[in-house]
Design an enzyme around this catalytic site. Structure first.
Site, PDB file in Angstrom:
ATOM      1  N   ASP A   6      64.390 -17.327  51.384  1.00 17.03           N
ATOM      2  CA  ASP A   6      63.583 -18.184  50.513  1.00 17.03           C
ATOM      3  C   ASP A   6      64.515 -19.169  49.811  1.00 17.03           C
ATOM      4  O   ASP A   6      65.387 -18.760  49.049  1.00 17.03           O
ATOM      5  CB  ASP A   6      62.898 -17.275  49.485  1.00 17.03           C
ATOM      6  CG  ASP A   6      61.601 -17.824  48.984  1.00 17.03           C
ATOM      7  OD1 ASP A   6      61.522 -19.043  48.797  1.00 17.03           O
ATOM      8  OD2 ASP A   6      60.673 -17.020  48.750  1.00 17.03           O
ATOM      9  N   ASP A  46      60.587 -23.119  48.914  1.00 20.49           N
ATOM     10  CA  ASP A  46      59.757 -22.973  47.724  1.00 20.49           C
ATOM     11  C   ASP A  46      59.286 -24.341  47.209  1.00 20.49           C
ATOM     12  O   ASP A  46      60.097 -25.278  47.130  1.00 20.49           O
ATOM     13  CB  ASP A  46      60.636 -22.290  46.652  1.00 20.49           C
ATOM     14  CG  ASP A  46      59.865 -21.851  45.442  1.00 20.49           C
ATOM     15  OD1 ASP A  46      58.981 -20.992  45.582  1.00 20.49           O
ATOM     16  OD2 ASP A  46      60.153 -22.367  44.332  1.00 20.49           O
ATOM     17  N   GLU A  63      56.345 -24.292  51.235  1.00 14.82           N
ATOM     18  CA  GLU A  63      55.252 -23.982  50.305  1.00 14.82           C
ATOM     19  C   GLU A  63      54.838 -25.291  49.652  1.00 14.82           C
ATOM     20  O   GLU A  63      55.642 -25.942  48.994  1.00 14.82           O
ATOM     21  CB  GLU A  63      55.713 -22.989  49.241  1.00 14.82           C
ATOM     22  CG  GLU A  63      54.563 -22.565  48.346  1.00 14.82           C
ATOM     23  CD  GLU A  63      55.005 -22.051  46.988  1.00 14.82           C
ATOM     24  OE1 GLU A  63      54.234 -21.309  46.365  1.00 14.82           O
ATOM     25  OE2 GLU A  63      56.100 -22.406  46.523  1.00 14.82           O
ATOM     26  N   HIS A  72      53.244 -13.057  46.716  1.00  9.53           N
ATOM     27  CA  HIS A  72      53.675 -12.518  45.427  1.00  9.53           C
ATOM     28  C   HIS A  72      53.134 -13.303  44.241  1.00  9.53           C
ATOM     29  O   HIS A  72      53.434 -12.958  43.106  1.00  9.53           O
ATOM     30  CB  HIS A  72      55.208 -12.507  45.392  1.00  9.53           C
ATOM     31  CG  HIS A  72      55.761 -13.898  45.489  1.00  9.53           C
ATOM     32  ND1 HIS A  72      55.644 -14.662  46.629  1.00  9.53           N
ATOM     33  CD2 HIS A  72      56.383 -14.680  44.580  1.00  9.53           C
ATOM     34  CE1 HIS A  72      56.181 -15.855  46.419  1.00  9.53           C
ATOM     35  NE2 HIS A  72      56.637 -15.896  45.177  1.00  9.53           N
ATOM     36  N   ASP A  73      52.391 -14.376  44.506  1.00  7.10           N
ATOM     37  CA  ASP A  73      51.805 -15.176  43.421  1.00  7.10           C
ATOM     38  C   ASP A  73      50.291 -15.016  43.332  1.00  7.10           C
ATOM     39  O   ASP A  73      49.657 -15.615  42.469  1.00  7.10           O
ATOM     40  CB  ASP A  73      52.096 -16.670  43.642  1.00  7.10           C
ATOM     41  CG  ASP A  73      53.580 -16.995  43.609  1.00  7.10           C
ATOM     42  OD1 ASP A  73      54.317 -16.347  42.852  1.00  7.10           O
ATOM     43  OD2 ASP A  73      53.991 -17.923  44.339  1.00  7.10           O
TER      44      ASP A  73
END
Ligand code: GLC
Length: 573
Positions: free
Chosen positions: A96, A196, A246, A320-321
């Site tokens: 990431d 990200d 993302e 995870h969000d």
């Protein structure tokens, strides 16, 4: 270019995956311990969220050093072992890359703060009076996006937490430094990268107040974004790897371009429009029942739009969000199994590359925390105060967090019915979800009717049937908002996927040809389940395997099919 259309990615949030050294905090050796489990599931790639040195204000998304491992997670030798051991099992590791910002603990920022002009240019510092931020932009975690530094007499931009300072991508030195990071990891054998919030890296030339919103329209899919991505890809050779960006508050045209192979930017994009259909007036912190009609429309729009413009999507419900999907669009109670399976099938068979977030394959649910002390996430804690400030009672604010907090997906992975769900022998950094005795990997791994087994079948199906990875998509049942239905076609192969999104029976119009189609996957037993039978049958194994009669023909009376609650049916021509 690496083939990524027929692959499945598994996302690991290492802090909550498996603790090997008994400190209540997951680590790299914990991931290595569980590689056999992942191999059995059948995934091709692991995307592991940041494990770099970090003050952990945003759980590692505040990176202090891109080329080292935080001792909390282990050592560089552990990372190398993980790369090797995954590779041995045919699994590639994706890292990431948080390149929109660094932690304020990063050496670059520290040097900027110490007055080094060269490093101030790594970030977005603006002159200004201490009582007036350069713009009225809001941080995504609440409050102003600017922080004043008295000793410099300047403000710096942070679209996220105050400890996450935005990098200045206009500065060639920044771009060169970040390319080196990629090359460093590539050399170690990393097989892919997730970038990200990468569509936020290009900021506008002029910084002005946003009188219509929080500023995002000025920097989302910003002016030089395509140039920056092309340059990064060209100079690091990551085209040979799998890359996913993302994309925050993005547009379809931009996503199609980021992921169109001819543009040579990224392999695919995460876009989030389908995960906002339960935001009232677009506000994450205002609760609303999911709008299924909107959900269906968004899938259709994005899937067919990406298809016609040559883009490629990452398919996902969870990360995870996000809150857990079975709690959000499914049913944690009576139809827990059936709804978890239906939700899985509904996206895995679309056009794109599916991502599974740890525990999703077990039907893990939201955290159901009842006290604010149980939360760890900076965004949740900020918004708790903001909600109270808006006049909400504590109960109301807690009810909102319970539905929306990112901690819902960050509870420890439920491996077994042992204490702390088998995640650790010590009390974990965040509380385990109460359901772990019922919902865990040990209980599902060898049960053919489990959610885990269903995910396994979906993954295997993608390998077997090229129509899933290569086929075109067209949407069906336009008039029934409760049903998400589509057809996939490729070189004479065809699949029809019908998903009942609700807890009620519903009917879809069947095409006459379907009577001859074979049902290859479903989430109910093949027996006609009566009202009482449904609970038991919901989610039971239902793959038609030769000897069992295919009852679809019978169910297609008068050109219609009745779908049971949360039923998914996959038909093959
Ligand atoms: C992404 C990450 C999220 C993080 C944010 C800032 O959205 O997924 O966890 O807080 O970026 O880095």
């Amino acid at each position: 270019m690496t083939e990524f259309r027929d692959k499945v990615v598994y996302q690991i949030y290492p802090k909550s995956f498996k603790d090997s050294n008994k400190d209540g905090f997951g680590d790299l050796q914990g991931v290595i311990e569980k590689l056999d489990y992942l191999q059995e599931l059948g995934i091709d790639y692991i995307w592991i969220t940041p494990v770099f040195p970090s003050p952990q204000k945003d759980n590692g998304y505040d990176v202090a050093d891109y080329c080292a491992i935080d001792p909390r997670f282990g050592t560089m030798a552990d990372m190398e072992e993980l790369i090797r051991e995954s590779g041995r099992r045919g699994i590639g590791l994706m890292l990431d890359m948080v390149f929109n910002h660094t932690s304020t603990a990063h050496e670059w920022f520290q040097r900027a703060m110490a007055g080094e002009k060269e490093y101030q240019d790594y970030y977005i510092f603006k002159e200004g009076a201490p009582d007036r931020a350069p713009t009225n932009w809001q941080s995504k975690f609440g409050g102003s996006a600017w922080e004043y530094v008295p000793q410099l007499g300047k403000w710096y931009l942070h679209l996220f937490d105050v400890t996450q300072a935005d990098l200045n991508w206009e500065n060639t030195r920044v771009r060169e430094a970040l390319k080196k990071v990629i090359l460093f990891w590539k050399k170690k054998g990393i097989r892919g990268f997730r970038f990200d919030v990468v569509n936020l890296i290009s900021k506008p030339e002029i910084y002005e107040d946003d009188h219509e919103g929080d500023g995002r329209r000025f920097y989302s899919d910003g002016p030089h974004i395509h140039e920056y991505l092309k340059e990064l890809t060209r100079d690091t050779g990551i085209e040979e790897l799998v890359t996913v960006g993302e994309m925050s508050s993005t547009r379809l045209e931009a996503c199609a371009r980021y992921s169109n192979p001819q543009e040579r930017e990224l392999s695919m994009c995460f876009h989030f429009h389908h995960l906002k259909v339960d935001y009232k007036d677009g506000d994450k912190w205002a609760l609303m029942e999911p709008d299924r009609r909107a959900l269906k429309k968004l899938f259709e729009q994005w899937q067919t739009g990406m298809q016609s413009q040559g883009g490629w999507s990452a398919l996902f419900w969870c990360n995870h969000d996000q809150p857990r999907i079975v709690s959000r669009f499914g049913d944690e109670g009576r139809y827990w199994k059936a709804s978890a399976k239906m939700l899985a099938a509904s996206i895995h068979l679309m056009r794109g590359t599916p991502y599974i977030y740890q525990g999703e394959e077990l039907g893990m649910t939201n955290a159901h925390y009842s006290r604010v002390e149980q939360y760890r996430d900076v965004e949740s804690l900020n918004y708790y105060m903001i909600l109270l400030g808006q006049g909400k009672t504590k109960e109301e604010a807690l009810a909102i967090l319970a539905a929306r907090s990112r901690d819902n997906s960050r509870t420890p992975m439920q491996w077994s019915a042992a204490a702390y769900g088998g995640f650790s022998e010590k009390e974990p950094w965040i509380a385990v979800q109460d359901s772990y005795q019922k919902i865990n990997a040990a209980a599902q791994r060898y049960d053919d009717s489990s959610i885990f087994s269903f995910y396994k079948k979906l993954i295997a199906l993608r390998r077997e049937k090229a129509v899933i990875s290569q086929g075109s998509i067209a949407f069906l049942a336009p008039d029934n908002a409760d049903v998400l239905a589509y057809r996939r076609q490729w070189e004479g192969e065809e699949l029809v996927v019908l998903n009942n999104l609700t807890a009620e029976e519903t009917t879809v119009t069947a095409e006459p040809a379907w009577t001859a189609y074979r049902k290859i996957l479903g989430n109910y037993e093949n027996t006609a389940a009566g009202a009482e039978g449904q609970e038991r049958a919901a989610g039971q194994a239902d793959e038609v395997t030769g000897s069992r009669p295919d009852r679809m023909g019978e169910r297609m009376a008068e050109g219609r099919i009745v779908l049971r609650p949360y039923e998914t049916v996959v038909l093959e021509k």
